[in-house]
Design an enzyme around this catalytic site. Structure first.
Site, PDB file in Angstrom:
ATOM      1  N   ASP A  50     -22.697  -6.475   0.466  1.00 35.72           N
ATOM      2  CA  ASP A  50     -24.068  -6.416  -0.062  1.00 35.72           C
ATOM      3  C   ASP A  50     -24.852  -7.377  -0.341  1.00 35.72           C
ATOM      4  OD1 ASP A  50     -25.916  -4.370  -1.367  1.00 35.72           O
ATOM      5  OD2 ASP A  50     -24.980  -4.501  -3.160  1.00 35.72           O
ATOM      6  N   GLU A 109     -29.062  -9.756   2.590  1.00 32.66           N
ATOM      7  CA  GLU A 109     -30.320  -9.829   3.340  1.00 32.66           C
ATOM      8  C   GLU A 109     -30.872 -11.448   3.642  1.00 32.66           C
ATOM      9  OE1 GLU A 109     -30.084  -7.702   0.869  1.00 32.66           O
ATOM     10  OE2 GLU A 109     -29.615  -6.069   2.462  1.00 32.66           O
ATOM     11  N   ASP A 116     -30.041   1.288  -0.151  1.00 34.61           N
ATOM     12  CA  ASP A 116     -30.500   2.268  -1.347  1.00 34.61           C
ATOM     13  C   ASP A 116     -31.632   3.409  -1.128  1.00 34.61           C
ATOM     14  OD1 ASP A 116     -28.605   0.577  -2.531  1.00 34.61           O
ATOM     15  OD2 ASP A 116     -30.259  -0.739  -3.655  1.00 34.61           O
TER      16      ASP A 116
END
Ligand code: MIG
Length: 767
Positions: A406, A409, A480
């Site tokens: 997770d 990015e 999300d």
């Protein structure tokens, strides 16, 4: 930009060009695949690992000067290279497929200073200024082009008239059509046109822009301000053909472990040993099949990656082995940020070895994520990847069976990492601007390698951030979303476009991550999500509970029936993954993938195919109990009622709360297994084949569902066929794994049990 074309030179398949202001090359890699390149050839591609095409046979049939430029021909196509490195692509018969747009861009200024201030005062959206980019490729829109792919972008299936940025972005606001970027940057799209189809892959990890005809009706463009002009053009007659070539370049998702195709239950977070055990107990007691429970960030000691909180998880090994006996595989989350803390071995070792990214001054760069001040592994450095890979043992030795990456990015709390922070690019000095979009991809790669080494089984990795080619290492979820109907609606085109971008193993958080789910939304979401390859219910810390039992027995019963449906279809999914590994054809397919000649399919956002045999038309709106379904050409069977329906028309379908409209193509053979509470609960000696009258055939594949042995031939493969006369034949093509003892054919209420002869053959008369 490069000015006038001066001259050219052919060396093997590569044709290089000299322009007034620079150089470039065009290289056919196959008869229908061309690479267009200008720039610094030492920048390593993160997506394309094999270049063996280039060595191959001579592909250019002719390279010659003509009016307008230099034409490079192969047997199937030609490319006409002109001034400014314009490239037009033609079919062998001379008809154009994709031509450069030679006019000027219609640049308009954004708002004036005063207007901007006024708008910004109330927080309005400010129109983007249209500026020129260092690298800009404009292609003409010449008809009814539809564009597909571009990764996980919001909005609808057809990307025409929309513009996006490739810049991996974590924005927790409810994602809407006007978002320019999300977590993934996959700079690849396919165009369906009347002149034929093509795909373009712009292989740059620098921030890029894809304007698919929003700025102008006459052209679309892709552009970047840094890096190379480096794109691959793939021509073809159909979308599947193009995807096969794109995935030949960037890689395919390897066959997954079978259990990963089961149901996954997650929440941020199951915080204690007792809670995880409770979730497991509930799933088994209520008989909701489930293979995996995911542990979000709270299993760690103060969010320190590769640690376990000793109070809440005193004995992970014992817990995981106990859950393992009940059929649960545990997946743990791992973020890239490493907590700055003296005495934390991962931090200390990484610091000592210089494994974290630094400021240009050489100082280790610090930003904040969950653990507070944190540092960031330099995944572009192969040694850092190897180090990170080794850490996976800390998880696998406790029995962890999959790793969920997770925040890669990378997302940071105190503003984005500045562009000049120093990263490595395979040993070359690079910066954040170059490595940002590849960060999650390289983290997933390290995780994959580590799991492969530590566990030996086919690695199960889930990642949020991706670049082109991430499918080789990881599955992905869409991040999300929210528990809102708009996001259930978005799930269909988003997963279809990810699939068309080479990422087949994908899913959304079922019932939504942020905001609160309702019983109806949970049901419609599981009715849709049970078909996505990654089948996981997950939600946010602050949201109402949305486990299958959260809304009472009636909801639970319907929910369970869709999880059970999925478990019966696991052999079909596995066959599709086998096909995907060999051809790049994804599991979820928009209707246009197989029926592109039919304009009705071009923009279908609320139906999808699973492989080529099943069509799902879920209800995606609150309060709706019937819907219009478009069935493409051919005969279809209602999965629930069995009746035949003629296609190439829309029908009105009743769809009460417990029904996801589902159709099977005539001539389909659907391999199925009985319901199990988890993959491997039952020893499966018999394969069920649901046969729908018509003509068709399929391959069926089986192996140990776990190891890489299949690559050495440890698998069984069957071919099944049904003819319009009702004759069914089975043949065992490869017997490297225990064959089924029998086949149970089910067709229109009739059941026939068959065993294969010594030669591995059988036949039956079905009608
Ligand atoms: O922004 O680890 O997308 O799935 O539950 C919070 C906590 C960080 C974001 C992920 C989400 C996960 C959550 N994470």
């Amino acid at each position: 930009m490069l000015g006038k074309l001066l001259d050219f030179k052919q060396e093997g398949n590569r044709v290089s060009f000299r322009f007034e202001k620079g150089e470039g090359s065009l290289t056919p890699l196959k008869e229908t695949v061309f690479r267009v390149f200008s720039g610094d050839s030492t920048i390593p591609s993160k997506a394309v690992e094999k270049t063996e095409h280039e060595a191959g046979k001579a592909l250019c049939t002719e390279v010659c000067r003509e009016e307008g430029g230099v034409r490079v021909s192969t047997r199937c196509m030609s490319a006409l290279v002109g001034d400014d490195f314009s490239v037009d692509f033609y079919w062998a018969d001379g008809s154009p497929l994709c031509r450069e747009y030679r006019g000027e861009r219609t640049l308009s200024k954004g708002l004036g200073e005063e207007e901007r201030e006024l708008m910004a005062g109330e927080g309005h959206f400010l129109a983007e200024e249209k500026k020129r980019h260092k690298i800009e490729v404009l292609k003409a829109i010449e008809g009814d082009e539809c564009f597909y792919g571009l990764g996980d972008k919001t909005g609808f299936l057809n990307k025409r008239h929309y513009a996006y940025d490739m810049w991996n972005t974590d924005n927790p606001d409810p994602q809407v059509d006007s978002f320019r970027a999300l977590y993934k940057s996959i700079p690849f799209f396919m165009a369906r046109t009347d002149r034929g189809d093509y795909g373009i892959f712009f292989d740059t990890t620098y921030k890029s822009v894809f304007d698919m005809g929003k700025e102008s009706r006459d052209y679309y463009y892709f552009a970047a301000d840094e890096g190379n002009l480096d794109y691959y053009f793939i021509g073809g007659d159909t979308l599947p053909e193009i995807l096969t070539e794109y995935t030949a370049l960037t890689g395919r998702a390897p066959l997954p472990q079978l259990w990963t195709l089961g149901y996954h239950q997650s929440r941020w977070s199951y915080k204690t040993e007792e809670e995880v055990q409770y979730i497991g107990n509930m799933l088994r007691k209520l008989r909701v099949p489930c293979d995996s429970i995911h542990l979000d960030i709270d299993y760690m000691e103060r969010y320190k990656v590769f640690t376990w909180d000793k109070e809440r998880f005193p004995d992970p090994k014992r817990l995981l082995s106990h859950l393992g006996e009940e059929g649960f595989k545990i997946v743990t989350i791992i973020d890239p940020g490493v907590k700055v803390e003296e005495g934390y071995p991962l931090y200390e070792e990484g610091m000592k070895k210089g494994y974290f990214v630094t400021a240009p001054s050489g100082e280790t760069y610090v930003n904040a994520v969950w653990p507070g001040d944190s540092v960031f592994p330099d995944f572009g450095n192969p040694q850092v990847r190897a180090w990170w890979a080794r850490q996976q043992k800390l998880l696998t030795s406790a029995g962890v069976r999959g790793v969920w990456n997770d925040m890669n990015e990378p997302a940071t709390f105190r503003g984005e990492i500045p562009g000049d922070i120093v990263f490595s690019d395979e040993g070359q000095k690079a910066d954040h601007t170059r490595m940002h979009n590849a960060y999650g991809h390289l983290m997933a790669k390290a995780t994959y390698e580590g799991l492969k080494e530590a566990d030996g089984r086919r690695p199960f990795v889930i990642t949020r951030a991706c670049y082109a080619g991430t499918q080789k290492y990881s599955t992905a979820w869409t991040g999300d979303n929210h528990s809102i109907w708009a996001h259930l609606q978005m799930a269909v085109p988003q997963l279809c476009n990810l699939s068309l971008s080479g990422m087949p193993f994908v899913g959304t958080d079922i019932a939504g991550f942020g905001s609160d789910a309702t019983p109806e939304l949970l049901l419609r979401w599981v009715e849709t999500g049970c078909f996505s390859p990654l089948f996981r219910n997950h939600c946010c810390l602050s949201a109402v509970r949305q486990e299958p039992w959260a809304f009472g027995k009636d909801v639970l019963d319907i929910y369970r029936s869709y999880v059970e449906l999925r478990y019966t279809l696991i052999p079909y999914y596995y066959d599709l993954f086998r096909e995907e590994e060999q051809t790049g054809r994804p599991i979820l397919r928009p209707l246009v993938f197989h029926y592109e000649k039919d304009p009705e399919t071009w923009e279908t956002n609320d139906q999808f195919l699973i492989g080529d045999r099943l069509l799902a038309a879920p209800v995606l709106q609150q309060g709706v109990r019937r819907r219009v379904v478009y069935l493409p050409e051919g005969t279809w069977y209602d999965f629930w009622k069995g009746e035949a329906i003629e296609g190439k028309r829309a029908i009105l379908q009743e769809a009460p709360l417990d029904t996801c409209p589902l159709y099977v193509k005539a001539g389909s053979i659907l391999p199925r297994w009985p319901v199990q509470q988890y993959v491997g609960e039952k020893e499966i000696r018999e394969l069920i084949l649901d046969i729908y009258p018509g003509e068709g055939s399929c391959l069926h594949y089986r192996d140990d569902g776990e190891s890489f042995g299949y690559r050495e031939g440890a698998y069984a493969e069957y071919r099944f066929e049904v003819e319009s006369s009702g004759r069914f034949t089975a043949e065992l093509l490869h017997a490297g794994y225990t064959p089924y003892e029998s086949l149970l054919l089910r067709c229109r209420g009739k059941e026939i049990r068959l065993s294969l002869s010594g030669e591995g053959k059988a036949e039956a008369k079905l009608w």
